[in-house]
Scaffold this motif. Structure first.
Motif, PDB file in Angstrom:
ATOM      1  N   ALA A  49       0.829  -1.218   0.078  1.00 40.71           N
ATOM      2  CA  ALA A  49       0.125   0.004   0.048  1.00 40.71           C
ATOM      3  C   ALA A  49       1.067   1.283  -0.003  1.00 40.71           C
ATOM      4  O   ALA A  49       0.428   2.193  -0.524  1.00 40.71           O
ATOM      5  CB  ALA A  49      -0.840  -0.093   1.179  1.00 40.71           C
ATOM      6  N   GLU A  50       2.045   1.079   0.794  1.00 36.94           N
ATOM      7  CA  GLU A  50       2.993   2.322   0.681  1.00 36.94           C
ATOM      8  C   GLU A  50       4.214   2.570   0.091  1.00 36.94           C
ATOM      9  O   GLU A  50       4.778   3.382  -0.150  1.00 36.94           O
ATOM     10  CB  GLU A  50       2.866   2.854   2.297  1.00 36.94           C
ATOM     11  CG  GLU A  50       1.702   2.724   2.991  1.00 36.94           C
ATOM     12  CD  GLU A  50       1.902   3.221   4.386  1.00 36.94           C
ATOM     13  OE1 GLU A  50       2.987   3.273   5.003  1.00 36.94           O
ATOM     14  OE2 GLU A  50       0.981   3.109   5.234  1.00 36.94           O
ATOM     15  N   ALA A  51       4.894   1.193  -0.296  1.00 33.60           N
ATOM     16  CA  ALA A  51       6.163   1.266  -0.705  1.00 33.60           C
ATOM     17  C   ALA A  51       6.129   1.459  -2.108  1.00 33.60           C
ATOM     18  O   ALA A  51       6.190   0.494  -2.653  1.00 33.60           O
ATOM     19  CB  ALA A  51       6.795  -0.025  -0.083  1.00 33.60           C
ATOM     20  N   GLY A  52       6.647   2.586  -2.645  1.00 32.19           N
ATOM     21  CA  GLY A  52       6.935   2.675  -4.018  1.00 32.19           C
ATOM     22  C   GLY A  52       8.080   1.979  -4.511  1.00 32.19           C
ATOM     23  O   GLY A  52       7.991   1.611  -5.677  1.00 32.19           O
ATOM     24  N   ASP A  53       8.986   1.387  -3.773  1.00 36.13           N
ATOM     25  CA  ASP A  53      10.294   0.837  -4.121  1.00 36.13           C
ATOM     26  C   ASP A  53       9.533  -0.601  -4.646  1.00 36.13           C
ATOM     27  O   ASP A  53       9.986  -1.264  -5.665  1.00 36.13           O
ATOM     28  CB  ASP A  53      11.153   0.413  -3.046  1.00 36.13           C
ATOM     29  CG  ASP A  53      11.581   1.683  -2.357  1.00 36.13           C
ATOM     30  OD1 ASP A  53      12.690   1.910  -2.520  1.00 36.13           O
ATOM     31  OD2 ASP A  53      10.603   2.362  -1.552  1.00 36.13           O
ATOM     32  N   LEU A  54       8.403  -1.119  -4.354  1.00 39.50           N
ATOM     33  CA  LEU A  54       7.822  -2.341  -4.587  1.00 39.50           C
ATOM     34  C   LEU A  54       6.490  -2.036  -5.573  1.00 39.50           C
ATOM     35  O   LEU A  54       6.365  -2.703  -6.609  1.00 39.50           O
ATOM     36  CB  LEU A  54       7.266  -3.049  -3.389  1.00 39.50           C
ATOM     37  CG  LEU A  54       8.225  -3.666  -2.500  1.00 39.50           C
ATOM     38  CD1 LEU A  54       7.538  -4.294  -1.219  1.00 39.50           C
ATOM     39  CD2 LEU A  54       9.379  -4.387  -2.961  1.00 39.50           C
ATOM     40  N   ILE A  55       5.792  -0.905  -5.515  1.00 45.24           N
ATOM     41  CA  ILE A  55       4.550  -0.654  -6.125  1.00 45.24           C
ATOM     42  C   ILE A  55       4.733  -0.385  -7.566  1.00 45.24           C
ATOM     43  O   ILE A  55       4.443  -0.838  -8.622  1.00 45.24           O
ATOM     44  CB  ILE A  55       3.867   0.339  -5.465  1.00 45.24           C
ATOM     45  CG1 ILE A  55       3.173   0.030  -4.150  1.00 45.24           C
ATOM     46  CG2 ILE A  55       2.648   1.134  -6.623  1.00 45.24           C
ATOM     47  CD1 ILE A  55       2.679   1.189  -3.476  1.00 45.24           C
ATOM     48  N   THR A  56       6.191   0.514  -7.980  1.00 46.64           N
ATOM     49  CA  THR A  56       6.469   0.911  -9.161  1.00 46.64           C
ATOM     50  C   THR A  56       6.952  -0.476  -9.938  1.00 46.64           C
ATOM     51  O   THR A  56       6.403  -0.420 -11.031  1.00 46.64           O
ATOM     52  CB  THR A  56       7.525   1.840  -9.167  1.00 46.64           C
ATOM     53  OG1 THR A  56       7.301   3.152  -8.217  1.00 46.64           O
ATOM     54  CG2 THR A  56       7.798   2.328 -10.491  1.00 46.64           C
ATOM     55  N   PRO A  57       7.656  -1.076  -9.536  1.00 41.16           N
ATOM     56  CA  PRO A  57       7.929  -2.451 -10.228  1.00 41.16           C
ATOM     57  C   PRO A  57       6.911  -3.473 -10.697  1.00 41.16           C
ATOM     58  O   PRO A  57       6.774  -4.110 -11.523  1.00 41.16           O
ATOM     59  CB  PRO A  57       9.232  -3.142  -9.593  1.00 41.16           C
ATOM     60  CG  PRO A  57       9.234  -2.511  -8.231  1.00 41.16           C
ATOM     61  CD  PRO A  57       8.576  -1.191  -8.360  1.00 41.16           C
ATOM     62  N   LEU A  58       6.051  -3.391  -9.516  1.00 41.91           N
ATOM     63  CA  LEU A  58       4.645  -4.299  -9.632  1.00 41.91           C
ATOM     64  C   LEU A  58       4.019  -3.599 -10.707  1.00 41.91           C
ATOM     65  O   LEU A  58       3.374  -4.441 -11.560  1.00 41.91           O
ATOM     66  CB  LEU A  58       4.115  -4.291  -8.001  1.00 41.91           C
ATOM     67  CG  LEU A  58       2.826  -5.300  -8.047  1.00 41.91           C
ATOM     68  CD1 LEU A  58       3.152  -6.680  -8.442  1.00 41.91           C
ATOM     69  CD2 LEU A  58       2.295  -5.188  -6.884  1.00 41.91           C
ATOM     70  N   SER A  59       3.596  -2.742 -10.922  1.00 43.13           N
ATOM     71  CA  SER A  59       2.853  -1.813 -11.790  1.00 43.13           C
ATOM     72  C   SER A  59       3.596  -1.965 -13.219  1.00 43.13           C
ATOM     73  O   SER A  59       2.703  -2.267 -14.345  1.00 43.13           O
ATOM     74  CB  SER A  59       2.561  -0.205 -11.488  1.00 43.13           C
ATOM     75  OG  SER A  59       2.181  -0.219 -10.170  1.00 43.13           O
ATOM     76  N   ALA A  60       4.769  -2.062 -13.287  1.00 35.84           N
ATOM     77  CA  ALA A  60       5.474  -2.220 -14.452  1.00 35.84           C
ATOM     78  C   ALA A  60       5.630  -3.873 -15.086  1.00 35.84           C
ATOM     79  O   ALA A  60       6.177  -3.816 -16.105  1.00 35.84           O
ATOM     80  CB  ALA A  60       6.957  -1.586 -14.353  1.00 35.84           C
ATOM     81  N   GLY A  61       5.136  -4.386 -14.005  1.00 34.66           N
ATOM     82  CA  GLY A  61       5.278  -5.925 -14.643  1.00 34.66           C
ATOM     83  C   GLY A  61       6.545  -6.567 -14.262  1.00 34.66           C
ATOM     84  O   GLY A  61       6.824  -8.013 -14.788  1.00 34.66           O
ATOM     85  N   MET A  62       7.496  -5.999 -13.599  1.00 35.25           N
ATOM     86  CA  MET A  62       8.752  -6.580 -13.391  1.00 35.25           C
ATOM     87  C   MET A  62       8.559  -7.623 -12.374  1.00 35.25           C
ATOM     88  O   MET A  62       9.741  -8.522 -12.259  1.00 35.25           O
ATOM     89  CB  MET A  62       9.709  -5.294 -13.011  1.00 35.25           C
ATOM     90  CG  MET A  62       9.875  -4.404 -14.054  1.00 35.25           C
ATOM     91  SD  MET A  62      11.195  -3.019 -13.583  1.00 35.25           S
ATOM     92  CE  MET A  62      12.759  -3.944 -13.569  1.00 35.25           C
ATOM     93  N   ILE A  63       7.857  -7.304 -11.231  1.00 32.73           N
ATOM     94  CA  ILE A  63       7.503  -8.312 -10.476  1.00 32.73           C
ATOM     95  C   ILE A  63       6.077  -8.783 -10.173  1.00 32.73           C
ATOM     96  O   ILE A  63       5.259  -8.051 -10.661  1.00 32.73           O
ATOM     97  CB  ILE A  63       8.142  -7.931  -8.895  1.00 32.73           C
ATOM     98  CG1 ILE A  63       7.522  -6.665  -8.452  1.00 32.73           C
ATOM     99  CG2 ILE A  63       9.704  -7.855  -9.136  1.00 32.73           C
ATOM    100  CD1 ILE A  63       7.884  -6.300  -6.966  1.00 32.73           C
ATOM    101  N   THR A  64       5.998  -9.722  -9.219  1.00 27.32           N
ATOM    102  CA  THR A  64       4.469 -10.035  -8.930  1.00 27.32           C
ATOM    103  C   THR A  64       4.215  -9.844  -7.461  1.00 27.32           C
ATOM    104  O   THR A  64       5.405  -9.905  -6.681  1.00 27.32           O
ATOM    105  CB  THR A  64       3.897 -11.578  -9.488  1.00 27.32           C
ATOM    106  OG1 THR A  64       4.829 -12.327  -8.590  1.00 27.32           O
ATOM    107  CG2 THR A  64       4.142 -11.485 -10.956  1.00 27.32           C
TER     108      THR A  64
END
Length: 456
Positions: free
Chosen positions: A392-407
């Motif tokens: 919900a808060e960590a852009g370090d994870l949310i950004t690559p998640l949104s870009a499809g780099m991680i799940t």
């Protein structure tokens, strides 16, 4: 290797069981005294009770249940020898050998049973093992031979070992995933954060402010105040300065993660930032790893040089990473990297980080801000305080998640998983992403209050 230091009278023992830390040094660097405004417990007897008993509420009830269970075990040991020798017909040697083998098996089963409690949750595990314990005890009624006795005794001992592990988890009473997300309110100068939590015999709330423009004014970026309350009556017990509390608990949580993620010989530390959190991480990380060299990367070279001077005063080798080339080289060489900045974009190329390095990122708590790039996150074993808060808060994870780099499944575990041995490191570096959670403030504030109350 740095020699161990003897803790002085001003040291507070971390609730995360990672060693002592000098609260006065962190508080003075943050610009605030660590002194707290305390409301004393009523009477001398209350201080003694606070020192002896666990917190009121579920932890105290569970402790009473454990006491009753221990008394029952004592009665069982005394009566079982008579039952098995006179009723079942076993010899005293068989009974002694069987119980010895059973409890040896139970000792070996304690660790995997503890992992089961971490995975399934302590309540569900405790209920299941209590039922299995009852079944194992019932089996003694039909035992008529030594092999059957040995099987039943081993089953009973294993269930008891697991039940003890589950009870200890319940006594701790902390589930990082159960902590509510903090509300954040945008104001012209920055943000207001409200961080409430309740645990055991305590409740509390921190009101924190985030003012991005403050460092240019010579003021802390994050400020606040913490109010500790009695968990039963919600009466105020203590008011603590938010900067001193945050400067203690955030490095403490990071050090807990590093203790379980980093190689034992990690000796070089690269710190991004020159504020209270950066300094707190230098102090904390050298308590859990033999840090000998510190490199400082900061936007203000004068402040970075002063920071390096403070590190040298601690007996550490210290240097400033001046310029992009030296910073990239420092990233590639560091065993530990602590990111303690207000940056909104990645601080360095993630591909430079060594496979056996550990990176801690504590500076951002907004979905659109990050200190680490997607390349590093994608190749790293990622641990967070709680999955819900991080997603919900960590852009370090949310950004690559949104870009499809991680799940979503890329997160290897939360702090409970890590400490419980449930995180399996991969081939790449380790990353601990912290956004700061209310339970951390409550645990440290309660520890400070109990220490103060016990000294009265």
């Amino acid at each position: 290797m740095r020699a161990a230091r003897s803790p002085g009278p001003s040291r507070l023992i971390w609730m995360f069981t990672i060693g002592p830390i000098d609260l006065a040094s962190i508080g003075s660097y943050a610009g605030q005294s660590p002194r707290c405004s305390m409301v004393p417990p009523s009477g001398q007897g209350a201080a003694v009770m606070n020192r002896i008993l666990p917190p009121a509420g579920p932890p105290r009830v569970l402790a009473l249940a454990q006491l009753v269970n221990s008394l029952g075990d004592g009665a069982y040991y005394a009566c079982s020898a008579l039952f098995f020798t006179r009723i079942v017909g076993l010899s005293p040697t068989q009974v002694g050998l069987g119980l010895t083998l059973a409890w040896g098996t139970g000792m070996l089963a304690g660790v995997p049973m503890g992992h089961l409690a971490d995975r399934w949750g302590p309540r569900r595990t405790a209920l299941l093992l209590a039922l299995l314990t009852a079944a194992a005890l019932s089996a003694f009624l039909v035992v008529r031979s030594f092999p059957a006795f040995l099987v039943a005794a081993c089953a009973y001992a294993c269930c008891q070992a697991g039940l003890t592990s589950a009870r200890q988890a319940l006594l701790a009473g902390l589930d990082p995933e159960a902590t509510p997300l903090r509300p954040a309110v945008d104001v012209p100068a920055g943000q207001l954060l409200l961080m409430p939590a309740a645990w055991g015999g305590y409740a509390g709330v921190k009101v924190a402010t985030v003012a991005p423009g403050n460092p240019e004014r010579g003021l802390p970026r994050i400020q606040g105040v913490y109010l500790l309350l009695d968990g039963r009556t919600l009466a105020p017990l203590a008011a603590l300065p938010g900067i001193a509390l945050t400067s203690l608990r955030t490095p403490a949580v990071s050090a807990l993660a590093v203790r379980h993620l980093a190689p034992q010989g990690a000796a070089s530390l690269l710190v991004f930032g020159t504020g209270p959190q950066a300094w707190g991480h230098v102090i904390a990380l050298r308590e859990v790893r033999p840090v000998e060299r510190v490199t400082v990367a900061g936007r203000d070279q004068d402040r970075a040089a002063a920071f390096a001077g403070r590190c040298r005063a601690l007996g550490l080798e210290a240097a400033v990473a001046a310029g992009p080339d030296r910073t990239r080289r420092a990233v590639a060489e560091a065993d530990l990297i602590a990111c303690c900045t207000g940056a909104r974009t990645p601080l360095f190329p993630g591909g430079l980080v060594k496979d056996d390095a550990v990176v801690v990122a504590v500076g951002s708590h907004e979905p659109a801000a990050r200190e680490l790039d997607g390349d590093l996150i994608a190749r790293a074993t990622v641990v967070v305080e709680a999955r819900g808060a991080a997603l919900a808060e960590a852009g370090d994870l949310i950004t690559p998640l949104s870009a499809g780099m991680i799940t979503d499944g890329h997160i290897a575990g939360n702090l409970a998983d890590l400490v419980g041995g449930g995180v399996i490191p991969g081939a790449g570096p380790g990353v601990f992403k912290s956004v700061g959670m209310a339970w951390e403030d409550l645990v440290v504030a309660a520890a400070a209050y109990r220490k103060w109350a016990a000294s009265r």
